[in-house]
Write an enzyme that holds these catalytic residues in place. Structure first.
Site, PDB file in Angstrom:
ATOM      1  N   HIS A 188       9.208  -2.804   3.670  1.00  0.00           N
ATOM      2  CA  HIS A 188       8.855  -2.954   2.250  1.00  0.00           C
ATOM      3  C   HIS A 188      10.112  -3.190   1.411  1.00  0.00           C
ATOM      4  O   HIS A 188      10.123  -4.010   0.500  1.00  0.00           O
ATOM      5  CB  HIS A 188       8.172  -1.680   1.732  1.00  0.00           C
ATOM      6  CG  HIS A 188       6.865  -1.358   2.378  1.00  0.00           C
ATOM      7  ND1 HIS A 188       6.699  -0.277   3.210  1.00  0.00           N
ATOM      8  CD2 HIS A 188       5.663  -1.974   2.326  1.00  0.00           C
ATOM      9  CE1 HIS A 188       5.437  -0.228   3.625  1.00  0.00           C
ATOM     10  NE2 HIS A 188       4.788  -1.249   3.117  1.00  0.00           N
ATOM     11  N   ARG A 231       1.816   2.912   9.829  1.00  0.00           N
ATOM     12  CA  ARG A 231       0.989   3.584  10.842  1.00  0.00           C
ATOM     13  C   ARG A 231       1.805   4.083  12.037  1.00  0.00           C
ATOM     14  O   ARG A 231       1.260   4.806  12.873  1.00  0.00           O
ATOM     15  CB  ARG A 231      -0.141   2.668  11.286  1.00  0.00           C
ATOM     16  CG  ARG A 231      -1.179   2.452  10.174  1.00  0.00           C
ATOM     17  CD  ARG A 231      -2.361   1.646  10.633  1.00  0.00           C
ATOM     18  NE  ARG A 231      -3.444   1.664   9.655  1.00  0.00           N
ATOM     19  CZ  ARG A 231      -3.731   0.657   8.826  1.00  0.00           C
ATOM     20  NH1 ARG A 231      -3.021  -0.457   8.863  1.00  0.00           N
ATOM     21  NH2 ARG A 231      -4.730   0.752   7.960  1.00  0.00           N
ATOM     22  N   SER A 246       6.063   0.001  10.567  1.00  0.00           N
ATOM     23  CA  SER A 246       4.708   0.052  10.038  1.00  0.00           C
ATOM     24  C   SER A 246       4.447   1.452   9.530  1.00  0.00           C
ATOM     25  O   SER A 246       4.916   2.430  10.125  1.00  0.00           O
ATOM     26  CB  SER A 246       3.715  -0.274  11.157  1.00  0.00           C
ATOM     27  OG  SER A 246       2.411   0.119  10.775  1.00  0.00           O
ATOM     28  N   HIS A 292       8.850   1.812   3.908  1.00  0.00           N
ATOM     29  CA  HIS A 292       9.878   1.818   4.945  1.00  0.00           C
ATOM     30  C   HIS A 292      10.780   0.611   4.688  1.00  0.00           C
ATOM     31  O   HIS A 292      10.599  -0.108   3.675  1.00  0.00           O
ATOM     32  CB  HIS A 292       9.229   1.798   6.334  1.00  0.00           C
ATOM     33  CG  HIS A 292       8.190   0.724   6.516  1.00  0.00           C
ATOM     34  ND1 HIS A 292       8.485  -0.621   6.469  1.00  0.00           N
ATOM     35  CD2 HIS A 292       6.849   0.797   6.709  1.00  0.00           C
ATOM     36  CE1 HIS A 292       7.386  -1.321   6.666  1.00  0.00           C
ATOM     37  NE2 HIS A 292       6.374  -0.484   6.798  1.00  0.00           N
ATOM     38  N   MET A 300       0.837  -1.203   0.000  1.00  0.00           N
ATOM     39  CA  MET A 300       0.000   0.000   0.000  1.00  0.00           C
ATOM     40  C   MET A 300       0.876   1.259   0.000  1.00  0.00           C
ATOM     41  O   MET A 300       0.373   2.363   0.270  1.00  0.00           O
ATOM     42  CB  MET A 300      -0.949  -0.002   1.201  1.00  0.00           C
ATOM     43  CG  MET A 300      -1.901  -1.199   1.170  1.00  0.00           C
ATOM     44  SD  MET A 300      -3.483  -0.902   1.964  1.00  0.00           S
ATOM     45  CE  MET A 300      -2.974  -0.570   3.626  1.00  0.00           C
TER      46      MET A 300
HETATM   47  P1  AMP Z   1       1.533  -2.700   3.548  1.00  0.00           P
HETATM   48  O1  AMP Z   1       2.043  -1.693   2.572  1.00  0.00           O
HETATM   49  O2  AMP Z   1       1.582  -2.259   4.961  1.00  0.00           O
HETATM   50  O3  AMP Z   1       0.199  -3.285   3.133  1.00  0.00           O
HETATM   51  O4  AMP Z   1       2.547  -3.920   3.500  1.00  0.00           O
HETATM   52  C1  AMP Z   1       2.965  -4.472   2.278  1.00  0.00           C
HETATM   53  C2  AMP Z   1       3.823  -5.665   2.567  1.00  0.00           C
HETATM   54  O5  AMP Z   1       4.933  -5.265   3.357  1.00  0.00           O
HETATM   55  C3  AMP Z   1       3.101  -6.778   3.344  1.00  0.00           C
HETATM   56  O6  AMP Z   1       3.502  -8.046   2.841  1.00  0.00           O
HETATM   57  C4  AMP Z   1       3.593  -6.556   4.745  1.00  0.00           C
HETATM   58  O7  AMP Z   1       3.587  -7.736   5.535  1.00  0.00           O
HETATM   59  C5  AMP Z   1       5.017  -6.099   4.486  1.00  0.00           C
HETATM   60  N1  AMP Z   1       5.526  -5.378   5.650  1.00  0.00           N
HETATM   61  C6  AMP Z   1       4.988  -4.292   6.253  1.00  0.00           C
HETATM   62  N2  AMP Z   1       5.710  -3.948   7.347  1.00  0.00           N
HETATM   63  C7  AMP Z   1       6.710  -4.850   7.450  1.00  0.00           C
HETATM   64  C8  AMP Z   1       7.779  -5.057   8.358  1.00  0.00           C
HETATM   65  N3  AMP Z   1       7.972  -4.269   9.393  1.00  0.00           N
HETATM   66  N4  AMP Z   1       8.616  -6.085   8.125  1.00  0.00           N
HETATM   67  C9  AMP Z   1       8.444  -6.911   7.068  1.00  0.00           C
HETATM   68  N5  AMP Z   1       7.450  -6.779   6.164  1.00  0.00           N
HETATM   69  C10 AMP Z   1       6.598  -5.764   6.352  1.00  0.00           C
END
Ligand code: AMP
Length: 311
Positions: A37, A187, A185, A34, A30
């Site tokens: 990702h 967030r 995160s 960081h 999304m």
């Molecule tokens: P998001 O953009 O938050 O939907 O996350 C996209 C992808 O990045 C998902 O597969 C998450 O599990 C992964 N992700 C987000 N935060 C972390 C983190 N701290 N460590 C590893 N993978 C992450």
């Protein structure tokens, strides 16, 4: 790097790659990147010829009243980070491109989505399952990379891929942490400094749980209670759940043996944060995985670094 906004254009580029027998690795996100990702991009880059990253803030995975509108969006910075990580294609579709005018198809995954985060977010995983299915159909990757940070999501997507016979390997990548242990995160950006400091109690509580298992604790209910208690000492952190379940299928555990997931969710200020540790217990032998500390959480080019604690 190609920036693509339309599904048809994406298909054209990827059909060409597949015709050249080039393997495609896919990282759905999304955005607002960081180091977590970036570590997924690096895993895909290391293993595949062509790396596709999608950035799509998926409205159907937000519950009514959640932060869909104010979810951080930074397309220029995201594109720069993709470039720095050697991504070949950045797919950034509009909502209509993914859902059309009046969508009638959704993908529901039962059971695995009902516990843990599914209790307070009953629509979330159906939104995730639907968008991941659509993205996998559009990209057609050999492998898709997901973070172990969202462990329940990883279990759901694995099951989705296997039960729908999707020809894709689902790769789970290490959870990446800030230097003080807080799970990275998007967030976290909502947190004020005091809340940000308070949030580190979650990591300490998980470590405390691991220590108890290393010292011989084998009762899931006791482990759950002591992790919960370690979080509730921090008044700024409101525990939503602390659960101890089987890591493979999130099922009930009578005794700590095999692959165990200790998962927590808590609200800190305006943010809902999740975190977890996996613990492998075989009699007296205990291995655990708390993820890795980001080598450099601030600069776009750096990725995941030293293990947070794995043994
Ligand atoms: P998001 O953009 O938050 O939907 O996350 C996209 C992808 O990045 C998902 O597969 C998450 O599990 C992964 N992700 C987000 N935060 C972390 C983190 N701290 N460590 C590893 N993978 C992450």
């Amino acid at each position: 790097m190609k920036l693509i906004e339309r599904g048809d254009d994406l298909r054209g580029v990827l059909d060409e790659a597949r015709a050249d027998a080039r393997s495609v690795g896919f990282v759905p996100t999304m955005g607002s990147f960081h180091a977590g990702h970036r570590s997924l991009m690096q895993a895909a880059r290391a293993a595949r010829h062509l790396v596709v990253v999608s950035v799509f803030v998926n409205p159907t995975q937000f519950e009514p009243g959640e932060d869909f509108e104010r979810y951080p969006r930074d397309p220029e910075r995201d594109a720069a980070i993709c470039e720095a990580e050697g991504v070949d294609v950045l797919f950034a579709p509009a909502i209509d491109e993914m859902y059309g005018a009046r969508p009638v198809v959704t993908v529901h995954v039962a059971e695995l989505t009902e516990g843990l985060c599914g209790v307070s977010r009953p629509h979330h995983f159906h939104g995730v399952a639907t968008v991941v299915t659509k993205l996998l159909a559009l990209v057609g990757p050999c492998a898709a990379y997901f973070g172990r940070k969202d462990f329940q999501q990883l279990v759901v997507v694995r099951r989705l891929a296997s039960e729908l016979h999707l020809p894709v390997e689902v790769v789970g990548c290490p959870l990446v942490r800030e230097p003080d242990g807080l799970a990275m995160s998007t967030r976290n950006a909502y947190l004020e400094p005091g809340q940000r400091r308070a949030a580190t109690v979650i990591y300490r509580a998980l470590r405390h749980g691991v220590d108890a298992v290393l010292e011989g604790q084998r009762d899931p209910a006791t482990l759950r209670r002591l992790v919960a208690k370690a979080i509730t000492v921090e008044p700024e952190v409101r525990l939503e759940y602390a659960e101890v379940v089987r890591a493979g299928d999130l099922g009930h555990l009578e005794v700590l043996e095999g692959d165990v997931l200790v998962a927590v969710a808590a609200r800190v200020g305006p943010s809902r944060l999740i975190d977890n540790v996996t613990i492998e217990v075989h009699g007296d032998r205990v291995d655990y995985d708390l993820g890795v500390i980001a080598a450099d959480p601030t600069t776009p080019a750096a990725g995941a670094g030293a293990p947070a604690a794995t043994r």
